[in-house]
Write a protein that holds these residues in place. Sequence first.
Motif, PDB file in Angstrom:
ATOM      1  N   ASP A  30      -8.501   1.477  51.730  1.00 40.84           N
ATOM      2  CA  ASP A  30      -8.455   2.078  53.078  1.00 40.84           C
ATOM      3  C   ASP A  30      -8.227   3.595  53.154  1.00 40.84           C
ATOM      4  OD1 ASP A  30      -6.790  -1.115  54.649  1.00 40.84           O
ATOM      5  OD2 ASP A  30      -8.944  -0.463  54.287  1.00 40.84           O
ATOM      6  N   ASP A  31      -7.185   3.977  52.194  1.00 35.44           N
ATOM      7  CA  ASP A  31      -6.629   5.285  52.166  1.00 35.44           C
ATOM      8  C   ASP A  31      -6.487   5.469  50.568  1.00 35.44           C
ATOM      9  OD1 ASP A  31      -4.835   4.494  54.636  1.00 35.44           O
ATOM     10  OD2 ASP A  31      -5.990   6.311  54.751  1.00 35.44           O
ATOM     11  N   SER A  52      -7.878  13.582  50.288  1.00 38.94           N
ATOM     12  CA  SER A  52      -7.739  12.268  50.978  1.00 38.94           C
ATOM     13  C   SER A  52      -8.890  11.835  51.179  1.00 38.94           C
ATOM     14  CB  SER A  52      -6.806  12.213  51.934  1.00 38.94           C
ATOM     15  OG  SER A  52      -5.405  12.447  51.443  1.00 38.94           O
ATOM     16  N   SER A  53      -9.354  10.416  51.256  1.00 35.24           N
ATOM     17  CA  SER A  53     -10.475   9.719  52.074  1.00 35.24           C
ATOM     18  C   SER A  53     -10.528  10.206  53.402  1.00 35.24           C
ATOM     19  CB  SER A  53     -10.379   8.437  51.517  1.00 35.24           C
ATOM     20  OG  SER A  53      -9.243   7.626  52.035  1.00 35.24           O
ATOM     21  N   ARG A  54      -9.434   9.961  54.122  1.00 37.53           N
ATOM     22  CA  ARG A  54      -9.667  10.529  55.507  1.00 37.53           C
ATOM     23  C   ARG A  54      -9.829  11.859  55.977  1.00 37.53           C
ATOM     24  NH1 ARG A  54      -6.399   5.534  58.600  1.00 37.53           N
ATOM     25  NH2 ARG A  54      -7.559   3.936  57.655  1.00 37.53           N
ATOM     26  N   ASN A  74     -18.135  11.709  52.857  1.00 37.13           N
ATOM     27  CA  ASN A  74     -18.044   9.969  52.852  1.00 37.13           C
ATOM     28  C   ASN A  74     -18.971   9.243  52.971  1.00 37.13           C
ATOM     29  OD1 ASN A  74     -15.280  11.024  52.279  1.00 37.13           O
ATOM     30  ND2 ASN A  74     -14.305  10.072  54.434  1.00 37.13           N
ATOM     31  N   PHE A 102      -2.438   8.745  49.703  1.00 37.60           N
ATOM     32  CA  PHE A 102      -2.871  10.172  49.976  1.00 37.60           C
ATOM     33  C   PHE A 102      -2.962  11.043  48.748  1.00 37.60           C
ATOM     34  CE2 PHE A 102      -3.403   9.165  54.380  1.00 37.60           C
ATOM     35  CZ  PHE A 102      -2.416   8.215  54.662  1.00 37.60           C
TER      36      PHE A 102
END
Length: 125
Positions: A30-31, A52-54, A74, A102
């Motif tokens: 998710d993160d 960070s992926s987000r 992404n 993160f």
Amino acid sequence: EVQLVESGGGLVQAGGSLRLSCAASGFSFDDYAIGWFRQAPGKEREGVSCISSRGGRIYYADSVKGRFTISSDNAKNTVYLQMNSLKPEDTAAYYCAVDDGFCSTSWPYRFIEVWGQGTLVTVSS
């Protein structure tokens, strides 16, 4: 199966540029933080950069700040490292890595379990 596949290394003269790519597959954190380490012969591993992926969190080692830029797509599960103004001391094997959590200044000290195979960057003087 988690996989990280790097590409884009090579030989370049000092002052030149290279772009590394890391295509990720097989995981659904998710993160997560994804980024790059490097290791030169006879030297310790160095955490170069992560993202960070987000989005919104990026880390750079002092040694590359202002010269390297990390970015991610992404939709393609791919992270990039644009390396400009390369110096001979940037010569190293560069490894893509992913870790839960993160991206932060702890990146260089993370216990990384997922690594790519590495790509060699050689900068000639």
